[in-house]
Design a protein around this motif. Structure first.
Motif, short mmCIF file in Angstrom:
data_model
loop_
_atom_site.label_atom_id
_atom_site.label_comp_id
_atom_site.label_asym_id
_atom_site.label_seq_id
_atom_site.Cartn_x
_atom_site.Cartn_y
_atom_site.Cartn_z
N GLY A 152 0.81 -1.21 0.00
CA GLY A 152 0.00 0.00 0.00
C GLY A 152 0.84 1.26 0.00
N THR A 153 0.29 2.30 -0.63
CA THR A 153 0.94 3.61 -0.67
C THR A 153 0.03 4.60 0.05
OG1 THR A 153 1.96 3.09 -2.80
CG2 THR A 153 1.89 5.42 -2.14
N PRO A 154 0.37 4.96 1.27
CA PRO A 154 -0.52 5.84 2.04
C PRO A 154 -0.53 7.26 1.51
CG PRO A 154 1.50 5.43 3.25
CD PRO A 154 1.55 4.54 2.04
N ASP A 155 -1.66 7.90 1.60
CA ASP A 155 -1.80 9.31 1.27
C ASP A 155 -1.60 10.09 2.58
OD1 ASP A 155 -2.68 11.90 0.74
OD2 ASP A 155 -4.26 11.25 -0.63
N LEU A 156 -0.38 10.59 2.79
CA LEU A 156 -0.05 11.22 4.06
C LEU A 156 -0.88 12.47 4.31
CD1 LEU A 156 3.85 10.85 4.18
CD2 LEU A 156 2.10 9.30 5.05
N ALA A 157 -1.13 13.24 3.26
CA ALA A 157 -1.93 14.46 3.43
C ALA A 157 -3.34 14.12 3.88
CB ALA A 157 -1.95 15.26 2.13
N ALA A 158 -3.92 13.09 3.26
CA ALA A 158 -5.28 12.68 3.64
C ALA A 158 -5.30 12.14 5.07
CB ALA A 158 -5.80 11.63 2.67
N ILE A 159 -4.28 11.39 5.43
CA ILE A 159 -4.22 10.83 6.80
C ILE A 159 -4.12 11.96 7.81
CG2 ILE A 159 -2.79 9.45 8.37
CD1 ILE A 159 -2.18 7.65 5.92
N SER A 200 -8.34 5.90 5.01
CA SER A 200 -8.67 4.85 4.03
C SER A 200 -7.44 4.24 3.37
CB SER A 200 -9.62 5.40 2.97
OG SER A 200 -9.03 6.49 2.27
N THR A 201 -6.31 4.97 3.34
CA THR A 201 -5.09 4.43 2.72
C THR A 201 -4.07 3.98 3.76
OG1 THR A 201 -4.03 6.62 2.59
CG2 THR A 201 -5.40 5.91 0.70
#
Length: 270
Positions: free
Chosen positions: A43-50, A56-57
């Motif tokens: 998985g590639t997390p979306d740091l800004a979204a987190i 969700s990522t």
């Protein structure tokens, strides 16, 4: 011994480990998930979204990493252990004590924080340096690591550039995986404030922190000591974000003192 974000088990200096052994401890170093020779996640997390609260990522949490540490104790047949965590590893160690207190004999948290965003924050210039993308070549990765080590070093001790370069080269040659570090970073960003749970701990605890830590401000260590009943803050003058050889005697003395304490009770004086 639980290491920090993106750092392999050899981030614990063998000389430091030898001195712990000489102090009577059986030392266990290991690679967290997504680093060193341990299994890689996906998985590639979306740091800004987190950061905005959208998980969700998020591939996994710091509690999952704490469960890994408990699983290692299971595999080694060890019921209870003294837990030493550095930086993000200190956050994982806190979650071990919160969710598996029966497995923790004592808790030593070096250059760590509670998850409360009002404490333990990085100097903005240091944070900008840490967020730079990894270079594409071995030479570039090693030099970038040396630059980060220099920036994180405190003013109280000389910076050993040769030692920093040797450590960086050894880490690259053993296992280099920037994607794993990003997933660990995502788990750290997503972690909640642990202060309420820390107030319920009855585990002998010491927070160890340098006055010159530019990555995790000493207010993070102070918040740990204030939250955990019976805990204290061991201040290392001039130390930055790293366990320097000159500070080993003070740090190991604090670890030994804490390990020898009885289980804390609600009435203990801080």
């Amino acid at each position: 011994m639980i290491m920090g974000m993106g750092t392999q088990l050899n981030g614990w200096d063998m000389g430091f480990c030898d001195q712990l052994v000489d102090s009577g401890f059986y030392v266990i170093r290991f690679d967290n998930r997504d680093v060193g020779l341990s299994e890689r996640m996906e998985g590639t997390p979306d740091l800004a979204a987190i950061r905005r609260g959208d998980l969700s990522t998020l591939p996994y949490t710091l509690k999952d990493m704490a469960a890994d540490s408990v699983g290692l104790l299971d595999a080694l047949g060890i019921d209870r252990a003294h837990i030493l965590g550095a930086s993000m590893g200190g956050m994982v160690a806190q979650l071990m004590a919160i969710h598996w207190p029966e497995r923790v004999r004592s808790l030593c948290l070096v250059m760590s924080s509670t998850g409360d965003r009002s404490v333990g924050q990085a100097d903005p210039a240091t944070m900008e340096l840490m967020r730079r993308p990894a270079p594409a070549t071995r030479e570039g990765v090693v030099e970038a690591a040396v630059e980060r080590s220099r920036a994180l070093a405190g003013n109280g001790f000389p910076f050993d550039e040769d030692a920093a370069r040797t450590r960086a080269a050894a880490a690259y040659d053993r296992a280099h995986d920037p994607a794993g570090r990003i997933r660990q970073q995502a788990a750290s960003i997503a972690s909640a404030d642990r202060t309420p749970e820390l107030r319920d701990l009855r585990v002998p605890t010491v927070a160890i922190h340098g006055t010159d830590d530019r990555l995790v401000d000493i207010s993070g260590g102070r918040a740990i000591a204030d939250a955990v009943p019976g805990a204290w803050l061991e201040v290392v003058d001039g130390m930055g974000h790293g366990i320097v050889p000159e500070a080993w005697p003070q740090i190991i003395a604090a670890i030994c003192r804490n390990a020898a304490r009885p289980t804390a009770s609600p009435g203990d004086v801080r």
